[in-house]
Write a protein that holds these residues in place. Structure first.
Motif, mmCIF file in Angstrom:
data_model
loop_
_atom_site.group_PDB
_atom_site.id
_atom_site.type_symbol
_atom_site.label_atom_id
_atom_site.label_comp_id
_atom_site.label_asym_id
_atom_site.label_seq_id
_atom_site.Cartn_x
_atom_site.Cartn_y
_atom_site.Cartn_z
ATOM 1 N N ALA A 1 0.944 -1.264 -0.048
ATOM 2 C CA ALA A 1 -0.049 -0.097 -0.055
ATOM 3 C C ALA A 1 0.842 1.124 -0.049
ATOM 4 C CB ALA A 1 -1.109 -0.050 1.298
ATOM 5 N N SER A 2 1.792 1.444 0.653
ATOM 6 C CA SER A 2 2.699 2.507 0.796
ATOM 7 C C SER A 2 3.473 2.579 -0.629
ATOM 8 C CB SER A 2 4.111 1.927 1.678
ATOM 9 O OG SER A 2 5.008 1.112 1.117
ATOM 10 N N TYR A 3 3.373 1.737 -1.596
ATOM 11 C CA TYR A 3 3.811 1.873 -2.939
ATOM 12 C C TYR A 3 2.816 2.581 -3.645
ATOM 13 C CZ TYR A 3 8.452 -0.122 -2.120
ATOM 14 O OH TYR A 3 9.977 -0.471 -1.796
ATOM 15 N N LEU A 4 1.768 2.560 -3.400
ATOM 16 C CA LEU A 4 0.567 3.051 -4.028
ATOM 17 C C LEU A 4 0.174 4.734 -3.251
ATOM 18 C CD1 LEU A 4 -1.898 0.273 -4.238
ATOM 19 C CD2 LEU A 4 -0.444 1.141 -5.853
ATOM 20 N N GLY A 5 1.176 5.014 -2.339
ATOM 21 C CA GLY A 5 1.124 6.411 -1.809
ATOM 22 C C GLY A 5 0.510 6.568 -0.586
ATOM 23 N N TRP A 6 -0.029 5.204 0.059
ATOM 24 C CA TRP A 6 -0.813 5.311 1.518
ATOM 25 C C TRP A 6 0.356 5.330 2.190
ATOM 26 C CZ3 TRP A 6 -5.912 6.105 0.882
ATOM 27 C CH2 TRP A 6 -6.378 5.988 -0.339
ATOM 28 N N ARG B 1 3.290 -1.504 8.767
ATOM 29 C CA ARG B 1 4.338 -1.891 7.576
ATOM 30 C C ARG B 1 5.368 -2.560 8.202
ATOM 31 N NH1 ARG B 1 5.101 3.903 5.171
ATOM 32 N NH2 ARG B 1 4.185 4.699 6.916
ATOM 33 N N SER B 2 6.405 -2.982 7.543
ATOM 34 C CA SER B 2 7.664 -3.878 8.101
ATOM 35 C C SER B 2 8.292 -3.200 8.924
ATOM 36 C CB SER B 2 8.342 -4.213 6.766
ATOM 37 O OG SER B 2 7.852 -5.131 5.932
ATOM 38 N N THR B 3 8.840 -1.881 8.845
ATOM 39 C CA THR B 3 9.436 -1.196 9.769
ATOM 40 C C THR B 3 8.501 -1.016 11.018
ATOM 41 O OG1 THR B 3 10.661 0.040 7.882
ATOM 42 C CG2 THR B 3 10.690 0.828 10.271
ATOM 43 N N ALA B 4 7.328 -0.721 11.324
ATOM 44 C CA ALA B 4 6.677 -0.474 12.153
ATOM 45 C C ALA B 4 6.473 -1.644 12.932
ATOM 46 C CB ALA B 4 5.156 -0.114 11.888
ATOM 47 N N LEU C 1 -7.826 4.201 -10.213
ATOM 48 C CA LEU C 1 -7.694 5.707 -9.772
ATOM 49 C C LEU C 1 -8.016 5.484 -7.902
ATOM 50 C CD1 LEU C 1 -9.613 7.772 -12.186
ATOM 51 C CD2 LEU C 1 -7.143 7.829 -11.720
ATOM 52 N N ILE C 2 -8.901 5.017 -7.472
ATOM 53 C CA ILE C 2 -8.814 4.713 -6.084
ATOM 54 C C ILE C 2 -7.730 4.155 -5.529
ATOM 55 C CG2 ILE C 2 -10.328 3.600 -4.442
ATOM 56 C CD1 ILE C 2 -12.885 3.986 -6.293
ATOM 57 N N ALA C 3 -7.166 3.099 -6.167
ATOM 58 C CA ALA C 3 -6.034 2.281 -5.651
ATOM 59 C C ALA C 3 -4.818 3.463 -5.060
ATOM 60 C CB ALA C 3 -5.614 1.356 -6.374
ATOM 61 N N PHE C 4 -4.565 4.392 -5.626
ATOM 62 C CA PHE C 4 -3.474 5.361 -5.491
ATOM 63 C C PHE C 4 -3.828 6.359 -4.734
ATOM 64 C CE2 PHE C 4 -1.983 3.067 -9.132
ATOM 65 C CZ PHE C 4 -0.720 2.738 -8.994
ATOM 66 N N LEU D 1 -15.017 10.958 2.605
ATOM 67 C CA LEU D 1 -15.093 11.558 3.887
ATOM 68 C C LEU D 1 -13.921 11.037 4.774
ATOM 69 C CD1 LEU D 1 -19.017 11.773 4.491
ATOM 70 C CD2 LEU D 1 -17.520 13.728 3.795
ATOM 71 N N MET D 2 -13.433 9.792 4.513
ATOM 72 C CA MET D 2 -12.450 9.346 5.338
ATOM 73 C C MET D 2 -10.885 9.441 4.813
ATOM 74 S SD MET D 2 -14.372 5.604 6.468
ATOM 75 C CE MET D 2 -12.896 5.253 7.522
ATOM 76 N N LEU D 3 -10.770 10.204 3.624
ATOM 77 C CA LEU D 3 -9.646 10.004 2.932
ATOM 78 C C LEU D 3 -8.571 10.952 3.737
ATOM 79 C CD1 LEU D 3 -8.751 8.976 0.228
ATOM 80 C CD2 LEU D 3 -9.276 11.250 -0.638
ATOM 81 N N ASP D 4 -8.896 11.613 4.546
ATOM 82 C CA ASP D 4 -7.758 12.682 5.196
ATOM 83 C C ASP D 4 -6.975 11.610 6.271
ATOM 84 O OD1 ASP D 4 -8.630 14.904 4.167
ATOM 85 O OD2 ASP D 4 -9.657 15.626 5.659
#
Length: 439
Positions: free
Chosen positions: A260-265, A270-273, A379-382, A434-437
């Motif tokens: 997901a991080s490679y899609l900009g999320w 994540r692995s580091t977390a 579009l939604i994926a990124f 509405l939850m995008l932020d």
């Protein structure tokens, strides 16, 4: 003594935003700088948007001189490398340029740097190793500095790991037993702000605070399980039966977060977390307490002794569901377009033909709508284009419903009710919008 000016780098983050606002509330002049600031974050004309990571030494020195800065607070940090996130650029390269700018500014400036607890021998991730390298550069610079290593930060707002712990507390779900037993010393964000205010009030020539390295956290030992339990008490979920997820699910979730991080999320899992979580959060706050006289708040005091508000509960419950909502919408649009184009193409063409569409229009309509559906899913994926995709999905769905009502009203009463189910899909896309932020 004239009023000192404090420059906060990373004024849109969890720590940076709170510190900026809290210091201003004490009457201090604070310049808040971030790469981007939402309208809610622009609380003052002194909140500035700057491409801070691309500023060279001369530009940084100009910034320090323009605002007559006395204290620089560096709250910048990224968890993991990925598109738009470079741990080396943020934690090391920027700090190197900042040290040069401070040294060459001709001003007596104290650098307060927010780092992470632990020792170099425990560092295993790019996040930790670059943070530690920045510490070494600061210590070797000879400049007046304070390296602050806060534990798990408890703040009124939630982001990243703090949001994930709240979400776990709201569900009957535990991390694996080994992870729940890791030390996880918290610190109230108010104590971080109070420490920075205390440092800002010290004379730049005060030898006792010319070069300090402090762990900021509560004294009493506590584990991850204890932290989550305290949130559960606030949420009223402490008595629930809970299921511990197996370790492989945690690792699988981390891999999904990496994708997901490679899609900009920026998912918290994540692995580091997970690697940092397994290391735990611990340190020795005695030097900090002795020097400043600050009595660190316990976790109970940091959270307050009142039950969680309804907005706290809604946020915690929806935080993990957010990923499921977006993943399901991406799958819905891409899979439906794929099926219409490659699996049920003939059946879709027959439906159009049965409703009087010209043979010359059937293929273009079928192909066009299928490609449009898959494009909406893409579009939604990124993260960068998700809002456009959601709005497009809502408009396309309304278009399908309206077109069917005019051209093929019998589709509304078909046995499976495909068009009737489009309404709830529109509502789900509106919820996602509405939850995008993130902040």
């Amino acid at each position: 003594m004239s009023q000192r000016t404090i420059l906060v780098l990373g004024a849109s983050g969890l720590i940076g935003r709170y510190v900026t606002d809290a210091l201003r509330a004490q009457g201090l002049r604070v310049i808040g700088v971030a790469r981007s600031l939402s309208p809610a974050h622009k609380m003052s004309t002194l909140d500035i948007e700057l491409p801070i990571l691309s500023l060279e030494v001369a530009a940084l020195a100009h910034l320090l001189g323009e605002y007559a800065v006395d204290v620089v607070v560096n709250c910048l940090g990224v968890l993991q490398d990925g598109p738009g996130s470079d741990t080396n650029a943020v934690h090391r390269n920027l700090v190197a340029r900042l040290l040069q700018a401070i040294g060459g500014s001709g001003r007596a400036i104290r650098l307060v740097h927010i780092s992470i607890p632990g020792t170099a021998g425990e560092d295993r991730t790019a996040f930790a190793t670059t943070k530690r390298e920045a510490e070494r550069m600061i210590a070797a610079s000879g400049l007046p500095h304070a390296i602050l290593r806060p534990g798990f930060v408890v703040a009124p707002s939630a982001y990243g790991g703090s949001a994930m712990l709240r979400a776990l507390a709201a569900f009957p779900l535990d991390l694996p037993e080994k992870e729940m037993a890791t030390p996880f010393q918290p610190v109230a964000v108010e104590d971080i702000s109070a420490t920075i205010a205390w440092l800002a009030a010290r004379d730049i020539d005060d030898a006792s605070v010319k070069a300090v390295n402090w762990d900021l956290m509560q004294v009493e030992p506590i584990t991850m399980a204890g932290v989550i339990e305290q949130f559960r008490i606030a949420f009223g979920t402490a008595g629930w039966l809970r299921v511990a997820m197996p370790s492989f699910m945690l690792d699988l979730g981390a891999k999904g977060g990496d994708v997901a991080s490679y899609l900009g999320w920026m998912p918290p899992m994540r692995s580091t977390a997970i690697a940092e979580l397994r290391r735990g959060v611990s340190g020795d706050p005695s030097t900090w307490i002795a020097a400043t006289g600050i009595a660190p708040k316990t976790l109970t005091e940091a959270m307050g002794r009142h039950p969680a508000t309804i907005q706290d509960k809604w946020f915690a419950r929806l935080f993990l569901v957010k990923a499921l909502i977006f993943a399901s919408l991406v799958a819905f649009w891409i899979v439906s377009g794929f099926i219409a184009l490659f699996v049920s193409y003939r059946a879709a063409a027959d439906i159009l033909s049965a409703h009087g569409f010209s043979p010359a229009l059937i293929d273009p309509i079928n192909i066009g709508t299928s490609v449009m559906d898959m494009s909406i899913g893409g579009l939604i994926a990124f993260r960068r284009t998700a809002a456009v995709g959601l709005v497009s999905g809502i408009l396309a769905s309304l278009g399908y419903m309206l077109g069917a009502a005019i051209l093929a009203p019998d589709l509304w009463i078909e046995p499976l009710g495909a068009l009737v189910k489009t309404g709830p899909a529109i509502v789900l896309m509106l919820v996602a919008l509405l939850m995008l932020d993130n902040r």
